[in-house]
Motif scaffolding. Structure first.
Motif, PDB file in Angstrom:
ATOM      1  N   ILE A   5       0.888  -1.162   0.000  1.00 52.72           N
ATOM      2  CA  ILE A   5       0.000   0.000   0.000  1.00 52.72           C
ATOM      3  C   ILE A   5       0.926   1.212   0.000  1.00 52.72           C
ATOM      4  CG2 ILE A   5      -1.814   1.236   1.223  1.00 52.72           C
ATOM      5  CD1 ILE A   5      -2.558  -1.529   2.499  1.00 52.72           C
ATOM      6  N   ILE A   6       0.948   1.906  -1.138  1.00 57.67           N
ATOM      7  CA  ILE A   6       1.882   3.007  -1.362  1.00 57.67           C
ATOM      8  C   ILE A   6       1.077   4.296  -1.443  1.00 57.67           C
ATOM      9  CG2 ILE A   6       3.682   3.885  -2.883  1.00 57.67           C
ATOM     10  CD1 ILE A   6       3.546   0.768  -3.957  1.00 57.67           C
ATOM     11  N   SER A   7       1.312   5.186  -0.504  1.00 62.02           N
ATOM     12  CA  SER A   7       0.515   6.405  -0.400  1.00 62.02           C
ATOM     13  C   SER A   7       1.375   7.637  -0.609  1.00 62.02           C
ATOM     14  CB  SER A   7      -0.135   6.480   0.983  1.00 62.02           C
ATOM     15  OG  SER A   7      -0.833   5.289   1.263  1.00 62.02           O
ATOM     16  N   GLU A   8       0.788   8.634  -1.235  1.00 66.58           N
ATOM     17  CA  GLU A   8       1.438   9.935  -1.440  1.00 66.58           C
ATOM     18  C   GLU A   8       0.622  10.988  -0.711  1.00 66.58           C
ATOM     19  OE1 GLU A   8       4.308  10.532  -3.047  1.00 66.58           O
ATOM     20  OE2 GLU A   8       4.545   8.409  -3.516  1.00 66.58           O
ATOM     21  N   ASP A   9       1.302  11.812   0.082  1.00 64.54           N
ATOM     22  CA  ASP A   9       0.632  12.866   0.849  1.00 64.54           C
ATOM     23  C   ASP A   9       0.285  14.073  -0.020  1.00 64.54           C
ATOM     24  OD1 ASP A   9       1.247  11.269   3.039  1.00 64.54           O
ATOM     25  OD2 ASP A   9       1.960  12.947   4.263  1.00 64.54           O
ATOM     26  N   ALA A  40       5.775  -1.122   7.959  1.00 70.64           N
ATOM     27  CA  ALA A  40       4.974   0.081   7.743  1.00 70.64           C
ATOM     28  C   ALA A  40       5.779   1.287   8.189  1.00 70.64           C
ATOM     29  CB  ALA A  40       3.665   0.018   8.525  1.00 70.64           C
ATOM     30  N   GLY A  41       5.638   2.376   7.459  1.00 73.11           N
ATOM     31  CA  GLY A  41       6.305   3.596   7.867  1.00 73.11           C
ATOM     32  C   GLY A  41       6.133   4.705   6.858  1.00 73.11           C
ATOM     33  N   PRO A  42       6.456   5.921   7.284  1.00 74.82           N
ATOM     34  CA  PRO A  42       6.323   7.087   6.415  1.00 74.82           C
ATOM     35  C   PRO A  42       7.598   7.351   5.619  1.00 74.82           C
ATOM     36  CG  PRO A  42       6.877   7.825   8.602  1.00 74.82           C
ATOM     37  CD  PRO A  42       6.769   6.319   8.673  1.00 74.82           C
ATOM     38  N   HIS A  43       7.453   8.116   4.551  1.00 78.24           N
ATOM     39  CA  HIS A  43       8.584   8.607   3.765  1.00 78.24           C
ATOM     40  C   HIS A  43       8.856  10.049   4.203  1.00 78.24           C
ATOM     41  CE1 HIS A  43       8.213   5.242   0.971  1.00 78.24           C
ATOM     42  NE2 HIS A  43       6.927   5.483   0.906  1.00 78.24           N
ATOM     43  N   PRO A  44       9.980  10.306   4.886  1.00 78.41           N
ATOM     44  CA  PRO A  44      10.298  11.690   5.242  1.00 78.41           C
ATOM     45  C   PRO A  44      10.398  12.561   3.986  1.00 78.41           C
ATOM     46  CG  PRO A  44      11.678  10.173   6.468  1.00 78.41           C
ATOM     47  CD  PRO A  44      10.968   9.363   5.417  1.00 78.41           C
ATOM     48  N   ALA A  45       9.937  13.779   4.082  1.00 78.70           N
ATOM     49  CA  ALA A  45       9.961  14.698   2.938  1.00 78.70           C
ATOM     50  C   ALA A  45      11.367  15.206   2.635  1.00 78.70           C
ATOM     51  CB  ALA A  45       9.017  15.874   3.188  1.00 78.70           C
ATOM     52  N   VAL A  46      12.281  15.050   3.583  1.00 76.63           N
ATOM     53  CA  VAL A  46      13.677  15.425   3.401  1.00 76.63           C
ATOM     54  C   VAL A  46      14.546  14.238   3.816  1.00 76.63           C
ATOM     55  CG1 VAL A  46      13.282  17.902   3.714  1.00 76.63           C
ATOM     56  CG2 VAL A  46      13.805  16.474   5.704  1.00 76.63           C
ATOM     57  N   SER A  57       6.214  12.725   2.918  1.00 72.30           N
ATOM     58  CA  SER A  57       5.681  12.780   1.558  1.00 72.30           C
ATOM     59  C   SER A  57       4.758  11.615   1.234  1.00 72.30           C
ATOM     60  CB  SER A  57       6.831  12.814   0.542  1.00 72.30           C
ATOM     61  OG  SER A  57       7.571  11.604   0.610  1.00 72.30           O
ATOM     62  N   GLY A  58       4.637  10.660   2.146  1.00 76.21           N
ATOM     63  CA  GLY A  58       3.783   9.499   1.908  1.00 76.21           C
ATOM     64  C   GLY A  58       4.106   8.388   2.879  1.00 76.21           C
ATOM     65  N   SER A  59       3.595   7.193   2.568  1.00 78.23           N
ATOM     66  CA  SER A  59       3.776   6.043   3.449  1.00 78.23           C
ATOM     67  C   SER A  59       3.865   4.767   2.637  1.00 78.23           C
ATOM     68  CB  SER A  59       2.578   5.900   4.405  1.00 78.23           C
ATOM     69  OG  SER A  59       2.395   7.032   5.198  1.00 78.23           O
ATOM     70  N   LEU A  60       4.429   3.742   3.266  1.00 74.92           N
ATOM     71  CA  LEU A  60       4.478   2.406   2.688  1.00 74.92           C
ATOM     72  C   LEU A  60       4.043   1.407   3.749  1.00 74.92           C
ATOM     73  CD1 LEU A  60       5.289   0.270   0.547  1.00 74.92           C
ATOM     74  CD2 LEU A  60       7.596   0.378   1.516  1.00 74.92           C
ATOM     75  N   ILE A  61       3.118   0.536   3.367  1.00 78.41           N
ATOM     76  CA  ILE A  61       2.678  -0.558   4.224  1.00 78.41           C
ATOM     77  C   ILE A  61       2.767  -1.825   3.385  1.00 78.41           C
ATOM     78  CG2 ILE A  61       0.715  -1.575   5.470  1.00 78.41           C
ATOM     79  CD1 ILE A  61      -0.345   1.371   5.768  1.00 78.41           C
ATOM     80  N   ILE A  81      -6.796   8.851   4.955  1.00 78.49           N
ATOM     81  CA  ILE A  81      -7.650   9.219   3.805  1.00 78.49           C
ATOM     82  C   ILE A  81      -8.792  10.095   4.294  1.00 78.49           C
ATOM     83  CG2 ILE A  81      -9.314   8.332   2.129  1.00 78.49           C
ATOM     84  CD1 ILE A  81      -7.418   6.047   1.580  1.00 78.49           C
ATOM     85  N   ILE A  82      -9.426   9.662   5.368  1.00 77.99           N
ATOM     86  CA  ILE A  82     -10.564  10.401   5.919  1.00 77.99           C
ATOM     87  C   ILE A  82     -10.142  11.812   6.333  1.00 77.99           C
ATOM     88  CG2 ILE A  82     -12.231  10.423   7.830  1.00 77.99           C
ATOM     89  CD1 ILE A  82     -11.965   7.244   7.669  1.00 77.99           C
ATOM     90  N   ALA A  83      -8.910  11.947   6.857  1.00 80.12           N
ATOM     91  CA  ALA A  83      -8.407  13.245   7.319  1.00 80.12           C
ATOM     92  C   ALA A  83      -7.829  14.102   6.196  1.00 80.12           C
ATOM     93  CB  ALA A  83      -7.354  13.029   8.394  1.00 80.12           C
ATOM     94  N   GLY A  84      -7.762  13.576   4.972  1.00 80.07           N
ATOM     95  CA  GLY A  84      -7.234  14.350   3.853  1.00 80.07           C
ATOM     96  C   GLY A  84      -5.717  14.408   3.800  1.00 80.07           C
ATOM     97  N   VAL A  85      -5.044  13.424   4.415  1.00 79.09           N
ATOM     98  CA  VAL A  85      -3.578  13.380   4.395  1.00 79.09           C
ATOM     99  C   VAL A  85      -3.073  12.891   3.040  1.00 79.09           C
ATOM    100  CG1 VAL A  85      -1.537  12.271   5.396  1.00 79.09           C
ATOM    101  CG2 VAL A  85      -3.416  13.036   6.884  1.00 79.09           C
ATOM    102  N   TYR A  86      -3.714  11.869   2.502  1.00 78.70           N
ATOM    103  CA  TYR A  86      -3.250  11.244   1.273  1.00 78.70           C
ATOM    104  C   TYR A  86      -3.892  11.851   0.027  1.00 78.70           C
ATOM    105  CZ  TYR A  86      -1.296   7.369   4.053  1.00 78.70           C
ATOM    106  OH  TYR A  86      -0.578   6.591   4.938  1.00 78.70           O
ATOM    107  N   ALA A  87      -3.066  12.148  -0.958  1.00 74.99           N
ATOM    108  CA  ALA A  87      -3.541  12.584  -2.267  1.00 74.99           C
ATOM    109  C   ALA A  87      -3.856  11.383  -3.140  1.00 74.99           C
ATOM    110  CB  ALA A  87      -2.490  13.453  -2.954  1.00 74.99           C
ATOM    111  N   SER A  88      -3.087  10.298  -2.961  1.00 80.79           N
ATOM    112  CA  SER A  88      -3.317   9.089  -3.741  1.00 80.79           C
ATOM    113  C   SER A  88      -2.824   7.872  -2.978  1.00 80.79           C
ATOM    114  CB  SER A  88      -2.606   9.168  -5.093  1.00 80.79           C
ATOM    115  OG  SER A  88      -1.204   9.170  -4.904  1.00 80.79           O
TER     116      SER A  88
END
Length: 99
Positions: A5-9, A40-46, A57-61, A81-88
């Motif tokens: 599950i690959i998410s982009e913020d 599972a974890g987030p992708h730091p933006a820097v 910048s997103g997450s990977l599960i 998703i419900i909170a509007g964090v993910y764009a895709s």
């Protein structure tokens, strides 16, 4: 089978991400407790483990689900998703090769 599950913020997601984080983590902990969570974890933006105000910048599960439809349904109900964090969000089968 495993699924990624690959998410982009969305831009400037940090405040929304932090507000929804307890509910997001609770769902991941349930997968872990069921023995279905690989990672599972987030992708730091820097380029830093602690990105501070730069946020993420997103997450990977990677987790086990019965089928693609089940993995997609689980991803669709994510508090981020419900909170509007993910764009895709992309959900696709994953075959672990190593380790």
């Amino acid at each position: 089978m495993l699924y990624a599950i690959i998410s982009e913020d969305v831009q400037d997601s940090l405040e929304r991400r932090m507000a929804a984080r307890p509910d997001h983590l609770a769902r991941l902990e349930n997968l872990r407790d069921e023995g279905r969570l690989v990672l599972a974890g987030p992708h730091p933006a820097v380029d830093s483990e602690n990105p501070g105000d730069a946020g993420f910048s997103g997450s990977l599960i990677v987790a086990e689900f019965d089928d693609l439809a089940s993995a997609q349904a689980w991803a669709d109900a994510d508090p981020y998703i419900i909170a509007g964090v993910y764009a895709s969000v992309t959900v696709k089968p994953f075959k672990k090769a190593l380790p």
